[in-house]
Write a protein that holds these residues in place. Structure first.
Motif, PDB file in Angstrom:
ATOM      1  N   SER A 107     -59.377  22.515  65.748  1.00 48.88           N
ATOM      2  CA  SER A 107     -58.206  22.406  66.614  1.00 48.88           C
ATOM      3  C   SER A 107     -56.913  22.629  65.824  1.00 48.88           C
ATOM      4  CB  SER A 107     -58.194  21.030  67.287  1.00 48.88           C
ATOM      5  OG  SER A 107     -57.018  20.831  68.004  1.00 48.88           O
ATOM      6  N   VAL A 108     -56.842  22.041  64.644  1.00 49.68           N
ATOM      7  CA  VAL A 108     -55.672  22.220  63.774  1.00 49.68           C
ATOM      8  C   VAL A 108     -55.535  23.692  63.402  1.00 49.68           C
ATOM      9  CG1 VAL A 108     -54.766  21.696  61.461  1.00 49.68           C
ATOM     10  CG2 VAL A 108     -55.659  19.853  62.900  1.00 49.68           C
ATOM     11  N   PHE A 109     -56.661  24.337  63.087  1.00 52.20           N
ATOM     12  CA  PHE A 109     -56.668  25.759  62.742  1.00 52.20           C
ATOM     13  C   PHE A 109     -56.109  26.593  63.901  1.00 52.20           C
ATOM     14  CE2 PHE A 109     -58.764  29.892  62.996  1.00 52.20           C
ATOM     15  CZ  PHE A 109     -58.453  30.440  61.764  1.00 52.20           C
TER      16      PHE A 109
ATOM     17  N   GLY B 170     -51.940  28.259  55.526  1.00 53.50           N
ATOM     18  CA  GLY B 170     -53.104  27.406  55.416  1.00 53.50           C
ATOM     19  C   GLY B 170     -53.752  27.454  54.051  1.00 53.50           C
ATOM     20  N   VAL B 171     -54.768  26.607  53.906  1.00 58.02           N
ATOM     21  CA  VAL B 171     -55.552  26.500  52.683  1.00 58.02           C
ATOM     22  C   VAL B 171     -56.964  26.956  53.020  1.00 58.02           C
ATOM     23  CG1 VAL B 171     -56.435  24.927  50.921  1.00 58.02           C
ATOM     24  CG2 VAL B 171     -54.151  24.540  51.912  1.00 58.02           C
ATOM     25  N   LEU B 172     -57.449  27.943  52.299  1.00 55.60           N
ATOM     26  CA  LEU B 172     -58.812  28.430  52.466  1.00 55.60           C
ATOM     27  C   LEU B 172     -59.637  27.857  51.327  1.00 55.60           C
ATOM     28  CD1 LEU B 172     -60.744  30.270  54.048  1.00 55.60           C
ATOM     29  CD2 LEU B 172     -60.028  32.146  52.560  1.00 55.60           C
TER      30      LEU B 172
ATOM     31  N   ARG C 180     -49.124  18.401  61.715  1.00 48.56           N
ATOM     32  CA  ARG C 180     -47.700  18.108  61.971  1.00 48.56           C
ATOM     33  C   ARG C 180     -46.793  19.180  61.383  1.00 48.56           C
ATOM     34  NH1 ARG C 180     -49.371  12.933  60.702  1.00 48.56           N
ATOM     35  NH2 ARG C 180     -48.503  13.075  58.604  1.00 48.56           N
ATOM     36  N   HIS C 181     -47.264  19.880  60.346  1.00 43.90           N
ATOM     37  CA  HIS C 181     -46.467  20.906  59.680  1.00 43.90           C
ATOM     38  C   HIS C 181     -46.891  22.327  60.062  1.00 43.90           C
ATOM     39  CE1 HIS C 181     -45.620  17.362  57.184  1.00 43.90           C
ATOM     40  NE2 HIS C 181     -44.453  17.940  57.034  1.00 43.90           N
ATOM     41  N   GLY C 182     -47.764  22.450  61.059  1.00 44.49           N
ATOM     42  CA  GLY C 182     -48.165  23.772  61.531  1.00 44.49           C
ATOM     43  C   GLY C 182     -49.024  24.539  60.540  1.00 44.49           C
ATOM     44  N   ALA C 183     -49.807  23.828  59.740  1.00 49.04           N
ATOM     45  CA  ALA C 183     -50.669  24.464  58.737  1.00 49.04           C
ATOM     46  C   ALA C 183     -52.125  24.064  58.994  1.00 49.04           C
ATOM     47  CB  ALA C 183     -50.226  24.051  57.342  1.00 49.04           C
ATOM     48  N   PHE C 184     -53.049  24.673  58.250  1.00 41.84           N
ATOM     49  CA  PHE C 184     -54.467  24.422  58.495  1.00 41.84           C
ATOM     50  C   PHE C 184     -55.271  24.447  57.201  1.00 41.84           C
ATOM     51  CE2 PHE C 184     -53.943  29.029  58.741  1.00 41.84           C
ATOM     52  CZ  PHE C 184     -54.988  29.495  57.954  1.00 41.84           C
ATOM     53  N   VAL C 185     -56.513  23.987  57.315  1.00 43.78           N
ATOM     54  CA  VAL C 185     -57.550  24.146  56.288  1.00 43.78           C
ATOM     55  C   VAL C 185     -58.673  24.918  56.954  1.00 43.78           C
ATOM     56  CG1 VAL C 185     -59.311  22.976  54.904  1.00 43.78           C
ATOM     57  CG2 VAL C 185     -57.027  22.019  55.031  1.00 43.78           C
ATOM     58  N   ALA C 186     -59.175  25.955  56.287  1.00 40.18           N
ATOM     59  CA  ALA C 186     -60.263  26.755  56.851  1.00 40.18           C
ATOM     60  C   ALA C 186     -61.370  26.911  55.825  1.00 40.18           C
ATOM     61  CB  ALA C 186     -59.748  28.127  57.278  1.00 40.18           C
ATOM     62  N   PHE C 187     -62.595  27.056  56.339  1.00 36.94           N
ATOM     63  CA  PHE C 187     -63.778  27.282  55.508  1.00 36.94           C
ATOM     64  C   PHE C 187     -64.418  28.591  55.934  1.00 36.94           C
ATOM     65  CE2 PHE C 187     -64.647  22.490  56.337  1.00 36.94           C
ATOM     66  CZ  PHE C 187     -63.615  22.107  55.509  1.00 36.94           C
TER      67      PHE C 187
END
Length: 163
Positions: free
Chosen positions: A37-39, A118-120, A143-150
């Protein structure tokens, strides 16, 4: 989805009297849904026509070839049309009771400051193992409009695909 039974002491009185089991998502399933959801929310914030920009993060536990992992992550990003930030982050395991990941924190700060979207990283095993800490990072990034993805390995297809 992975479910776990809700303990009887956490059930509402009306539910408990029905003598039916009640289930909820496991922590990992809930956090996986939150991460997706964040992504999605963060990607929706990227202006049309601008490539998504990511930084790579590797938790180098037990014999991991750090340069190869950063290269694979970078290739996955480029295959998706994303831009890869020149700065990359790597943590090595530290002996002690808590796994400390200062470089993961730095990667998330870079994303939360807007330098990247984001952070991959390699997967859930690279994230803080503590459920509360991992959830706090996800909510902070959201909250900062960023994500973590795998990336997901795809047997029989391209080497790295998916989100």
């Amino acid at each position: 989805m992975r479910l776990q039974p809700v303990p009887a002491d956490e059930l509402e009185a009306s539910w408990w009297r029905r003598n039916e089991p009640r289930f909820r998502l496991t922590d990992e399933a809930r956090l996986s849904a939150l991460r997706r959801s964040v992504f999605t929310d963060a990607v929706d914030l990227v202006k049309p026509g601008r490539p998504i920009k990511v930084t790579t993060y590797v938790f180098a536990a037990g014999g991991v070839d750090v340069d190869a992992m950063h290269t694979l992550l970078g290739q996955h990003a480029r295959d998706r049309g994303w831009a890869v930030d020149r700065e990359r982050f790597t943590d090595k395991p530290v002996r002690g009771p808590l796994p400390i990941r200062p470089q993961f924190h730095s990667a998330c700060r870079r994303a939360s400051c807007g330098y990247v979207d984001g952070v991959l990283t390699t997967g859930r095993n690279a994230m803080p193992s503590n459920v509360e800490a991992y959830e706090a990072y996800l909510r902070w990034l959201h909250r900062h409009g960023a994500f973590v993805a795998f990336p997901k390995p795809n047997i029989g297809g391209p080497e790295w695909t998916g989100q």
